[in-house]
Design an enzyme around this catalytic site. Structure first.
Site, PDB file in Angstrom:
ATOM      1  N   THR A  58       0.841  -1.206   0.000  1.00  0.00           N
ATOM      2  CA  THR A  58       0.000   0.000   0.000  1.00  0.00           C
ATOM      3  C   THR A  58       0.871   1.249   0.000  1.00  0.00           C
ATOM      4  OG1 THR A  58      -1.607  -1.277   1.247  1.00  0.00           O
ATOM      5  CG2 THR A  58      -1.977   1.095   1.114  1.00  0.00           C
ATOM      6  N   ARG A 107      -2.465   4.907   7.307  1.00  0.00           N
ATOM      7  CA  ARG A 107      -2.705   3.537   7.814  1.00  0.00           C
ATOM      8  C   ARG A 107      -2.488   3.567   9.320  1.00  0.00           C
ATOM      9  NH1 ARG A 107      -0.737  -2.169   5.568  1.00  0.00           N
ATOM     10  NH2 ARG A 107      -2.401  -1.582   4.141  1.00  0.00           N
TER      11      ARG A 107
HETATM   12  N1   CP Z   1      -2.577  -5.382   0.629  1.00  0.00           N
HETATM   13  C1   CP Z   1      -1.963  -4.634   1.577  1.00  0.00           C
HETATM   14  O1   CP Z   1      -2.577  -3.813   2.264  1.00  0.00           O
HETATM   15  O2   CP Z   1      -0.628  -4.914   1.691  1.00  0.00           O
HETATM   16  P1   CP Z   1       0.376  -4.173   2.673  1.00  0.00           P
HETATM   17  O3   CP Z   1      -0.053  -4.491   4.082  1.00  0.00           O
HETATM   18  O4   CP Z   1       1.737  -4.726   2.342  1.00  0.00           O
HETATM   19  O5   CP Z   1       0.278  -2.705   2.418  1.00  0.00           O
END
Ligand code: CP
Length: 312
Positions: A58, A107
């Site tokens: 992400t 996030r």
């Molecule tokens: N799909 C996804 O959110 O991967 P990451 O946690 O690596 O960002």
């Protein structure tokens, strides 16, 4: 569509029409994402990546999207290196960051963090995953992957396999699939079933929803098998995790007898749920899915940060 200046906290923030328009814009971005065409639509823009939980795809696909469009990033990749270690609140961190950047991609491990950030921020907030809540941009690239494979998002039979309790990607995706009229089959260990409030909401949205705990039976006539990792980091009780760890695995034996055009998707990272042998089959769509993150996020950022549309 005008997403200009808008937050994207939940997939519910987008209408079906807006999703369709974003996917069409993303298809046009593929050559830019591949590096065979250049673009500079974000040339004067700074996008902050505020990641307070681990991420590979992400964060890096958002950064690639910004940089391919000529913009620049400010990145927090380690919460421990910020003044939150000194007790600064998320609200204050975001409020301040929103005076440094044109948009913030967030996030955070807490469900609801993106909603709180949207209240704090003077600039658009894009939710890049909030605890077990939502992951709306993952849903957009998931839909792009299905649309590329089948040319439509309507009338597909999609099996959601794995951790449906804590998996935020399926919480967002199921709602979008309901909007497009695809059939959803829920397949999970009993302790990781989709929470009742999500089921209720899906039913209210008119979803064609069924539950089939047996993955072989669930796969009959399926077009898409969407696999998720058991979200170990969300369990408060380690014993509860160990009781379900390794309870499902997709391999070539399981896929034998499925539709030849069935695609296997996974938001990644995988942690043993899909055997590496599947990578070599035409079913494997998860690495293409990871690539499509870049054009999809380009299209989204262009809309959020681009010029206001007339009539928008
Ligand atoms: N799909 C996804 O959110 O991967 P990451 O946690 O690596 O960002």
């Amino acid at each position: 569509m005008s997403l200009h200046g808008r937050d994207l906290v939940s997939i519910r923030d987008l209408s079906r029409e807006e999703i369709e328009q974003l996917l069409a814009a993303a298809r046009k971005m593929i050559p830019v994402a591949e590096g065979s065409k250049t673009a500079s639509s974000l040339a004067d823009k700074i996008v902050a990546m505020a990641f307070f939980e681990p991420s590979t795809r992400t964060r890096l696909s958002f950064e690639a999207a910004v940089q391919r469009l000529g913009g620049r990033c400010l990145t927090i990749a380690d919460a421990g290196a910020t003044s939150m270690r000194k007790g600064e609140s998320l609200y204050d961190t975001i409020r301040m960051l929103s005076s440094y950047a044109d948009a913030i991609v967030l996030r955070h491990p807490n469900e609801g963090a993106a909603r709180l950030a949207a209240r704090a921020s003077e600039r658009p907030i894009v939710n890049a995953g909030d605890g077990a809540g939502q992951h709306p941009t993952q849903t957009l690239l998931d839909l792009a992957t299905m649309q590329e494979a089948f040319g439509t998002l309507t009338g597909l039979k999609v099996v959601l396999l794995g951790d449906l309790k804590y998996g935020r990607t399926v919480h967002s995706l199921a709602f979008a699939l309901a909007q497009f009229g695809s059939e959803i089959v829920l397949c999970s260990p009993p302790s990781l079933r989709l929470p009742d409030d999500h089921r209720e909401e899906l039913r209210r949205a008119g979803a064609r929803l069924s539950v089939e705990p047996d993955v072989r039976r669930a796969l009959a006539d399926a077009d898409v098998l969407y696999v998720t990792r058991i979200q170990k980091e969300r369990f408060s009780d380690e014993e509860e995790y160990h009781a379900v760890a390794g309870s499902y695995r997709v391999d070539n034996a399981l896929l034998a007898g499925t539709k030849p055009r069935l695609i296997v998707m996974h938001p990644l990272p995988r942690a043993g749920e899909i055997a590496p042998e599947v990578d070599e089959t035409p079913h494997a769509a998860y690495f293409r899915q990871a690539f499509l993150a870049v054009p999809v996020r380009m299209a989204l950022l262009n809309e959020i940060l681009g010029p206001t549309r007339r009539g928008g």
